[in-house]
Design an enzyme around this catalytic site. Structure first.
Site, short mmCIF file in Angstrom:
data_model
loop_
_atom_site.label_atom_id
_atom_site.label_comp_id
_atom_site.label_asym_id
_atom_site.label_seq_id
_atom_site.Cartn_x
_atom_site.Cartn_y
_atom_site.Cartn_z
N CYS A 8 53.67 37.01 41.37
CA CYS A 8 52.58 37.58 42.21
C CYS A 8 52.43 39.25 42.20
O CYS A 8 53.39 39.69 41.47
CB CYS A 8 52.68 37.28 43.79
SG CYS A 8 51.03 36.84 44.46
N CYS A 81 48.12 34.94 41.78
CA CYS A 81 47.17 35.86 42.10
C CYS A 81 46.76 36.12 40.66
O CYS A 81 47.54 36.33 39.63
CB CYS A 81 47.58 36.99 42.81
SG CYS A 81 48.80 37.84 42.13
N CYS A 88 51.08 39.38 33.48
CA CYS A 88 52.33 38.66 33.11
C CYS A 88 52.70 38.80 31.74
O CYS A 88 51.64 38.89 30.93
CB CYS A 88 52.07 37.36 33.33
SG CYS A 88 53.70 36.27 33.38
#
Length: 138
Positions: A8, A81, A88
């Site tokens: 997240c 999210c 990422c």
């Protein structure tokens, strides 16, 4: 042993709740479970409170940055999210990924009770999603 990583933005609410449920619901002898963020925002006390209401103690958790070694050896990476999904790092080809687009309860406004209601709503969604992982990972 399969490794699951919940990611997240700040590793303060959603990913912490997911880690807590996964450690409670999934067999400990089959899974290693961690959570992290692209930033660290500290552990949100409202997340601790609503998880305790459902019998899951995350009070000893703390906000962590993504560990690239853990990420690169994970079997499943779950972003909770859009920010984490977008930022990422690239995943190795063998790593499966899921995205759970959950609202951020830390952004809830209003009275404390109204904020806690938002945390409970997100907590309950996370519990359903983590429970469904049993079918996904086996």
């Amino acid at each position: 042993m399969k490794k699951i990583y919940f990611l997240c933005t700040g590793n303060s609410c959603r990913s912490q709740m997911a880690e807590g449920y996964a450690k409670k619901i999934l067999p400990a002898n089959e899974f290693q479970i961690e959570s992290a963020g692209i930033e660290t925002h500290g552990l949100n006390p409202n997340a601790v409170k609503v998880m305790a209401e459902d019998g899951v103690d995350i009070s000893s958790h703390y906000s962590k940055l993504i560990d690239l070694n853990y990420l690169n050896t994970s079997d499943l990476v779950i972003t909770l999210c859009g920010d984490a999904k977008d930022k990422c790092p690239m995943l190795p080809p063998q790593t499966k990924s899921l995205h759970w687009p959950l609202s951020d309860p830390a952004q809830a406004t209003g009275t404390l009770e109204e904020q806690l209601q938002e945390f409970r709503k997100v907590r309950d969604e996370i519990k359903k999603l983590v429970t469904s992982l049993n079918n996904y990972v086996h």
